[in-house]
Design an enzyme around this catalytic site. Structure first.
Site, PDB file in Angstrom:
ATOM      1  N   HIS A 118       0.814  -1.221   0.000  1.00 23.12           N
ATOM      2  CA  HIS A 118       0.000   0.000   0.000  1.00 23.12           C
ATOM      3  C   HIS A 118       0.843   1.264   0.000  1.00 23.12           C
ATOM      4  O   HIS A 118       0.333   2.348   0.279  1.00 23.12           O
ATOM      5  CB  HIS A 118      -0.957   0.004   1.213  1.00 23.12           C
ATOM      6  CG  HIS A 118      -1.978  -1.097   1.135  1.00 23.12           C
ATOM      7  ND1 HIS A 118      -2.762  -1.445   2.203  1.00 23.12           N
ATOM      8  CD2 HIS A 118      -2.317  -1.948   0.126  1.00 23.12           C
ATOM      9  CE1 HIS A 118      -3.558  -2.459   1.842  1.00 23.12           C
ATOM     10  NE2 HIS A 118      -3.301  -2.784   0.593  1.00 23.12           N
ATOM     11  N   CYS A 147       5.391  20.326  -5.893  1.00 27.87           N
ATOM     12  CA  CYS A 147       6.604  19.882  -6.586  1.00 27.87           C
ATOM     13  C   CYS A 147       7.310  21.091  -7.182  1.00 27.87           C
ATOM     14  O   CYS A 147       6.704  22.159  -7.345  1.00 27.87           O
ATOM     15  CB  CYS A 147       6.196  18.916  -7.712  1.00 27.87           C
ATOM     16  SG  CYS A 147       7.555  18.321  -8.723  1.00 27.87           S
TER      17      CYS A 147
HETATM   18  N1  APR Z   1      -0.988  -7.471  17.617  1.00 27.69           N
HETATM   19  C1  APR Z   1      -1.549  -8.095  16.544  1.00 27.69           C
HETATM   20  N2  APR Z   1      -2.716  -7.694  15.986  1.00 27.69           N
HETATM   21  C2  APR Z   1      -3.336  -6.637  16.543  1.00 27.69           C
HETATM   22  C3  APR Z   1      -2.817  -5.942  17.664  1.00 27.69           C
HETATM   23  C4  APR Z   1      -1.588  -6.408  18.203  1.00 27.69           C
HETATM   24  N3  APR Z   1      -1.017  -5.811  19.278  1.00 27.69           N
HETATM   25  N4  APR Z   1      -3.695  -4.928  17.985  1.00 27.69           N
HETATM   26  C5  APR Z   1      -4.713  -4.998  17.087  1.00 27.69           C
HETATM   27  N5  APR Z   1      -4.501  -6.017  16.228  1.00 27.69           N
HETATM   28  C6  APR Z   1      -5.338  -6.451  15.105  1.00 27.69           C
HETATM   29  C7  APR Z   1      -6.798  -6.122  15.207  1.00 27.69           C
HETATM   30  O1  APR Z   1      -7.482  -7.140  15.917  1.00 27.69           O
HETATM   31  C8  APR Z   1      -7.209  -6.104  13.727  1.00 27.69           C
HETATM   32  O2  APR Z   1      -7.613  -7.391  13.301  1.00 27.69           O
HETATM   33  O3  APR Z   1      -4.886  -5.737  13.970  1.00 27.69           O
HETATM   34  C9  APR Z   1      -5.932  -5.715  13.009  1.00 27.69           C
HETATM   35  C10 APR Z   1      -5.979  -4.333  12.383  1.00 27.69           C
HETATM   36  O4  APR Z   1      -6.952  -4.363  11.365  1.00 27.69           O
HETATM   37  P1  APR Z   1      -7.201  -3.031  10.514  1.00 27.69           P
HETATM   38  O5  APR Z   1      -7.298  -1.868  11.439  1.00 27.69           O
HETATM   39  O6  APR Z   1      -8.330  -3.352   9.579  1.00 27.69           O
HETATM   40  O7  APR Z   1      -5.852  -2.826   9.691  1.00 27.69           O
HETATM   41  P2  APR Z   1      -5.397  -3.582   8.379  1.00 27.69           P
HETATM   42  O8  APR Z   1      -5.899  -4.997   8.382  1.00 27.69           O
HETATM   43  O9  APR Z   1      -3.932  -3.368   8.250  1.00 27.69           O
HETATM   44  O10 APR Z   1      -6.165  -2.750   7.220  1.00 27.69           O
HETATM   45  C11 APR Z   1      -5.846  -3.081   5.884  1.00 27.69           C
HETATM   46  O11 APR Z   1      -7.131  -1.161   5.170  1.00 27.69           O
HETATM   47  O12 APR Z   1      -7.615   1.021   5.762  1.00 27.69           O
HETATM   48  C12 APR Z   1      -6.929   0.228   4.847  1.00 27.69           C
HETATM   49  O13 APR Z   1      -4.986   0.698   3.613  1.00 27.69           O
HETATM   50  C13 APR Z   1      -5.451   0.505   4.915  1.00 27.69           C
HETATM   51  O14 APR Z   1      -3.567  -1.033   4.922  1.00 27.69           O
HETATM   52  C14 APR Z   1      -4.858  -0.773   5.491  1.00 27.69           C
HETATM   53  C15 APR Z   1      -5.876  -1.817   5.059  1.00 27.69           C
END
Ligand code: APR
Length: 240
Positions: A118, A147
């Protein structure tokens, strides 16, 4: 814990390992995740901040949010989970780190072989001439930044509705298809195409291990799903 011993055994017998990380691996560094309690999408609408339309409509608002995120990340440090993955890379013949995160904390922890699905908060891309430059200024001197050619600069991140860099996605797919062991760490596994990579790995015979304090849509497809924080469990799996 039996599962930790089992996964350590799988690590010992694997040549090709891949890891997909999401915002959860940076949570213990104080960086807010996107979904769930306290998540960024609880306070903001993604369509207002992380889409090409939002940027076209109000580039200053979008940049205020990204400048704030850059400042948050600049004050944060990689945590024990990031460092464990950097150690694992130095120990294994092949560890491919595929991340959805744009915060740069894996790089700061010492990981080298990183596929940034991303993009990257610390790279700015010109909307006019396409020039890309690394920029770590916090705060940025002017918002929105421009820019040399005069056009607006944007964060070199993938917004909703945009396609992922084809070469990066291709490398991530190859790594998933050839992995013998695939870790899924700190992602809600809701955003495609990242969320398909663990399933692709499984279809090609990999063992899949999840680390997340919550169950996710992927949990039932994993060989082992640790209900644990990355900063706590990864060091136990990887050792010193
Ligand atoms: N260790 C491991 N996992 C954790 C922890 C921790 N300490 N704390 C929270 N989590 C988990 C949550 O339970 C959740 O399932 O991390 C996850 C975060 O999920 P999201 O907030 O949805 O983030 P992500 O999965 O990276 O989102 C994917 O969505 O918004 C877009 O581009 C953005 O890259 C991002 C993509």
């Amino acid at each position: 814990m039996a599962d930790i011993d089992t996964v350590q055994g799988w690590l010992g017998e694997s040549e090709r390992v891949a890891v997909l990380t999401g915002a959860g691996i940076s949570a213990e560094s104080g960086i807010p995740v996107f979904r769930g309690p306290g998540g960024l999408w609880q306070q903001h609408r993604p369509e207002d901040l992380a889409t090409p339309e939002a940027f076209a409509k109000d580039p200053r608002l979008v940049w205020e949010w990204y400048d704030w995120r850059r400042a948050r990340v600049a004050q944060a440090s990689p945590n024990t989970g990031h460092h464990a993955l950097a150690r694992l890379e130095r120990r294994l013949p092949v560890l491919t780190l595929i991340t959805q995160n744009v915060d740069g904390l894996h790089e700061r922890a010492g990981s080298r072989r990183i596929l940034r699905l991303h993009g990257d908060l610390w790279t700015l891309r010109c909307t006019g001439c396409g020039r890309q430059n690394r920029n770590t200024e916090v705060p940025l001197p002017e918002l929105p930044p421009r820019c040399r050619c005069g056009a607006l600069l944007r964060p070199a991140v993938v917004w909703f509705g945009e396609t992922l860099p084809a070469d990066i996605l291709q490398q991530a797919s190859v790594a998933a298809a050839s992995a013998q062991l695939f870790f899924v760490v700190g992602t809600s596994a809701l955003v495609q195409p990242a969320a398909s990579l663990p399933l692709m790995a499984r279809e090609h015979g990999a063992r899949v291990v999840e680390i997340n304090p919550e169950r996710t849509a992927l949990s039932s497809h994993c060989d082992i799903s640790f209900l644990a924080r990355a900063g706590e469990l990864l060091p136990q799996l990887v050792g010193d």
